[in-house]
Design an enzyme around this catalytic site. Structure first.
Site, PDB file in Angstrom:
ATOM      1  N   SER A 116       3.205 -41.180 109.398  1.00 40.33           N
ATOM      2  CA  SER A 116       3.235 -42.456 110.103  1.00 40.33           C
ATOM      3  C   SER A 116       2.365 -42.404 111.349  1.00 40.33           C
ATOM      4  O   SER A 116       2.229 -41.348 111.979  1.00 40.33           O
ATOM      5  CB  SER A 116       4.678 -42.735 110.520  1.00 40.33           C
ATOM      6  OG  SER A 116       4.709 -43.776 111.464  1.00 40.33           O
ATOM      7  N   TYR A 140      11.977 -40.911 115.118  1.00 38.53           N
ATOM      8  CA  TYR A 140      11.354 -41.143 113.814  1.00 38.53           C
ATOM      9  C   TYR A 140       9.968 -40.495 113.775  1.00 38.53           C
ATOM     10  O   TYR A 140       9.647 -39.711 112.877  1.00 38.53           O
ATOM     11  CB  TYR A 140      11.246 -42.656 113.543  1.00 38.53           C
ATOM     12  CG  TYR A 140      10.344 -42.962 112.379  1.00 38.53           C
ATOM     13  CD1 TYR A 140      10.731 -42.644 111.088  1.00 38.53           C
ATOM     14  CD2 TYR A 140       9.084 -43.533 112.575  1.00 38.53           C
ATOM     15  CE1 TYR A 140       9.877 -42.893 110.017  1.00 38.53           C
ATOM     16  CE2 TYR A 140       8.236 -43.786 111.519  1.00 38.53           C
ATOM     17  CZ  TYR A 140       8.638 -43.458 110.236  1.00 38.53           C
ATOM     18  OH  TYR A 140       7.789 -43.693 109.176  1.00 38.53           O
ATOM     19  N   LYS A 144       8.286 -37.044 111.625  1.00 35.81           N
ATOM     20  CA  LYS A 144       7.052 -37.034 110.823  1.00 35.81           C
ATOM     21  C   LYS A 144       6.085 -35.970 111.359  1.00 35.81           C
ATOM     22  O   LYS A 144       5.414 -35.290 110.585  1.00 35.81           O
ATOM     23  CB  LYS A 144       6.402 -38.423 110.843  1.00 35.81           C
ATOM     24  CG  LYS A 144       7.232 -39.491 110.138  1.00 35.81           C
ATOM     25  CD  LYS A 144       7.275 -39.253 108.633  1.00 35.81           C
ATOM     26  CE  LYS A 144       8.161 -40.235 107.895  1.00 35.81           C
ATOM     27  NZ  LYS A 144       8.242 -40.000 106.453  1.00 35.81           N
TER      28      LYS A 144
END
Ligand code: UDP
Length: 322
Positions: A116, A140, A144
């Protein structure tokens, strides 16, 4: 060629499965259906399972014998990751380790990872290129970045090659209309705007109007889900052709503000709806736009749907029929 697709019943995964099936790949989808749907798997076999369940995963590898793995299964909601970091590290990091360990046991050496743009945090330079430092500003994005570091170390240590695709803001739906975004509680801007146009949500909130951008709202690079899906097919072919491990941005290199997206939604749907300005949402960088030179040059990726109104139209066609 056999490809195991985790999270293949979800939004991006199901669009990739469709392209894989059309291209003649043999597909097995491994998905716990926490946010995915059986109907979204248009090709191949679906095994309902969790990546936490290593025994089940081993059985799947034993029977299917994949030659490559595409890994979509992950939690994706930034604000939730801020509130529930352990949930995110467990699913996005620990469960990815399970998958990589089982791949190693079964000598599967090609891997495509859904990363991402959140790995960049607040980039110093925009458009941001792949060599920018990874400085995520929310859990988040951190999950990643951690997985990308694991992949880098693994590919240096072993006969293992991967492509990590850093998605910018994926939106829209398959223009043929059979699949699209279908999460139970959508948090993403375009979907929320469409649901407001549809009357399912009373009013759309703009999270923050005091950002250092021309109209004060955040700017994102919205990319059609089919263009993202196609990047996966190219990445897979690249690995099968012997390509070395690489990281690619997936975006168009064009940014739109929250207000511009809302205007596009009003125009395409022909509906006016209430918009209210509220506080900033934690974890949002002001501007995220991709430098996509590398994927265009190295994978020959050419976007087909680089048009905000077209993206909104495909999402609207899907949304209003649901
Ligand atoms: N956003 C908003 N209202 C909403 C949903 C999102 O103003 O109802 C904003 C959000 O703060 C961000 C941008 O829209 O600046 C894109 O957010 P989204 O959740 O769609 O994607 P993200 O960039 O977080 O992955």
């Amino acid at each position: 060629m056999k490809v195991l697709v985790t999270g293949g019943a979800g939004y991006v995964g199901s669009h990739v499965v469709k392209l894989l099936g059309e291209a003649g790949y043999e597909v097995l989808v491994y998905d716990n259906l926490s946010t995915g749907h059986e109907w979204a798997v248009l090709y191949g076999k679906l095994v309902v399972g969790d990546l936490e369940d290593k025994k089940k995963l081993r059985r799947v590898f034993e029977e299917f014998r994949p030659e490559a793995v595409m890994h979509f299964a992950a939690y994706i909601v930034v604000p939730e990751s801020v509130r529930e970091p352990l949930k995110y590290y467990k699913n996005n990091v620990a469960n990815t380790l399970n998958l990589l360990e089982v791949m190693e046991e079964f000598e599967v050496k090609r891997f495509i990872f859904s990363s991402s743009a959140a790995v960049y945090g607040i980039p110093e330079k925009v458009p941001v290129s792949e060599d920018a430092p990874l400085k995520p500003i929310n859990p988040y994005g951190e999950t990643k970045a951690v997985v990308e570091n694991i992949l880098r170390d693994l590919s240096e240590a072993k006969d293992f090659r991967y492509v990590s695709l850093r998605y910018f803001n994926v939106a829209g739906a398959d223009p043929e209309g059979r699949i699209g975004f279908a999460y139970p509680k959508p948090t993403h801007l375009m979907i929320r705007a469409l649901k407001t146009a549809k009357g399912e949500i009373d009013r759309l909130e703009i999270y923050g109007t005091d950002y250092p951008t021309p109209d004060g709202t955040c700017i994102r690079d919205y990319i059609h889900v089919m263009d993202i899906a196609n990047a996966h097919i190219l990445a897979l072919e690249y690995l099968f052709d012997g390509g070395k491990s690489e990281v690619f941005n997936c975006g168009y290199g064009k940014g739109y503000s929250v207000r511009e997206v809302i205007e596009a939604v009003k125009k395409v749907t022909g509906k006016d709806f209430t918009v209210v300005e509220t506080e900033r949402r934690p974890g949002d960088p002001p501007v995220l736009v991709a430098d996509s030179t590398k994927i265009r040059e190295k994978l020959g990726w050419e976007p087909k749907y680089d048009d905000l109104e077209f993206i909104v139209r495909t999402a609207w066609d899907w949304e209003r029929r649901r």
